[in-house]
Scaffold this active site. Structure first.
Site, short mmCIF file in Angstrom:
data_model
loop_
_atom_site.label_atom_id
_atom_site.label_comp_id
_atom_site.label_asym_id
_atom_site.label_seq_id
_atom_site.Cartn_x
_atom_site.Cartn_y
_atom_site.Cartn_z
N SER A 145 22.28 11.49 -96.71
CA SER A 145 21.63 10.17 -96.20
C SER A 145 20.12 10.42 -95.82
O SER A 145 19.54 11.17 -96.41
CB SER A 145 22.57 9.44 -95.23
N ASP A 238 26.97 1.54 -102.70
CA ASP A 238 25.97 2.11 -101.76
C ASP A 238 24.76 1.50 -102.28
O ASP A 238 24.25 1.55 -103.32
CB ASP A 238 25.69 3.70 -101.84
N HIS A 268 28.68 4.31 -99.15
CA HIS A 268 27.92 5.29 -98.52
C HIS A 268 28.38 5.94 -97.35
O HIS A 268 29.36 5.30 -96.68
CB HIS A 268 26.53 4.54 -97.94
#
Length: 295
Positions: A145, A238, A268
């Site tokens: 991320s 995601d 995610h």
């Protein structure tokens, strides 16, 4: 059902129920302190034993070192959390797993978080640590991320000044385009954990809109030639997947070796939120193959 619409794998249904339960603490609704506490709660857990685990420092930035026996390479790892939440403690289980599975030294970096330290504080810390670290064998950068974003930026900065030499970059569901996902992402259901509303809050806490197209925040807008080999891990559930896949294509067109691993039906954050899932085991195997092939 339209084949283009991603469907949540059944193994993640309990996780989504937990993350979407009434009263859950989100950044958009409850602010950084509450979001950090919630993030710590959902990422807690015990990872495998590693021969040496100790806190270290390089370039004035703290990190935690995970050193398995006979380690012959180094991974500088940047944790996720949207530049606002997360930390070395939250990623202890993941870092242990990565060190154990890869057989490599892992340095998990404790960079400063927004909004107390807005952009570019976090990326400055990431770069200061990378420049100062003394690698054991080949040096990799990796992150998930926001940490994937940092890893992409680190690869570009290291290329620009001629070092340190990076053997490979592992970008796990990275935001790279510089703004909140919206156009072209309408086919991703809003029932996922990382909604546009919450993603927007992370961006707003981190930096003003006027700076979001700087390459140190939006690596997809930087110069891509001459970068080290990349593994990009995405999740079909995601919102960041389209821009990550577009980044993979741009890297390929720039002559960069790229591998793309997509976890179908995964949300995610699945590698830390669902560490025992099939998707996590498969993705970790892909990560370890990439590292072994480029060490």
């Amino acid at each position: 059902m339209d084949a283009k619409v991603p469907v949540l794998d059944e193994e993640f249904v309990p996780l989504m129920a937990l993350l979407q339960r009434p009263g859950r603490q989100t950044l958009a609704e409850n602010g950084p302190a509450a979001a950090r506490a919630h993030y710590s709660a959902v990422t807690s857990g015990i990872g495998p034993d590693v021969a040496i685990v100790r806190d270290v420092q390089a370039g004035g930035v703290r990190a935690r070192e995970y050193l398995p026996e006979s380690a012959g390479a180094t991974i500088v790892f940047y944790h996720g959390g949207g530049w606002v939440v997360g930390g070395v403690d939250d990623y202890d289980r993941f870092a242990r797993t990565l060190a154990s599975a890869s057989g490599m030294r892992v340095l998990s970096v404790e960079y400063r978080l927004a909004p107390e330290y807005p952009y570019p504080a976090g990326v400055d810390d990431a770069w200061a640590f990378l420049q100062a670290v003394e690698p054991l064998g080949p040096l990799f950068v990796a992150g998930d991320s926001a940490g994937g974003n940092f890893s992409a930026v680190m690869a570009q900065l290291a290329r620009d000044i001629g070092g340190p030499r990076i053997a490979g970059q592992v970008l796990i569901y990275p935001p790279v385009a510089g703004d909140v996902p919206y156009a072209g992402k309408q086919d991703v259901p809003q029932s996922i954990a990382a909604t546009r509303k919450n993603i927007a809050a992370f961006y707003d806490y981190t930096l003003p809109a006027a700076r979001r197209h700087e390459p140190r925040f939006a690596p997809a807008l930087g110069e891509l030639h001459g970068l080290p080999p990349a593994l990009i891990v995405t999740a079909s559930m995601d919102l960041f997947t389209p821009e990550a896949e577009e980044y993979a294509v741009k890297l390929l067109k720039s002559g960069v070796e790229v591998r793309l691993h997509t976890a179908v039906g995964a949300p995610h954050g699945f590698l830390t939120l669902a560490p025992e899932s099939r998707a996590t085991r498969t993705a970790m195997a892909a990560i370890c193959r990439f590292l072994a092939d480029h060490r």
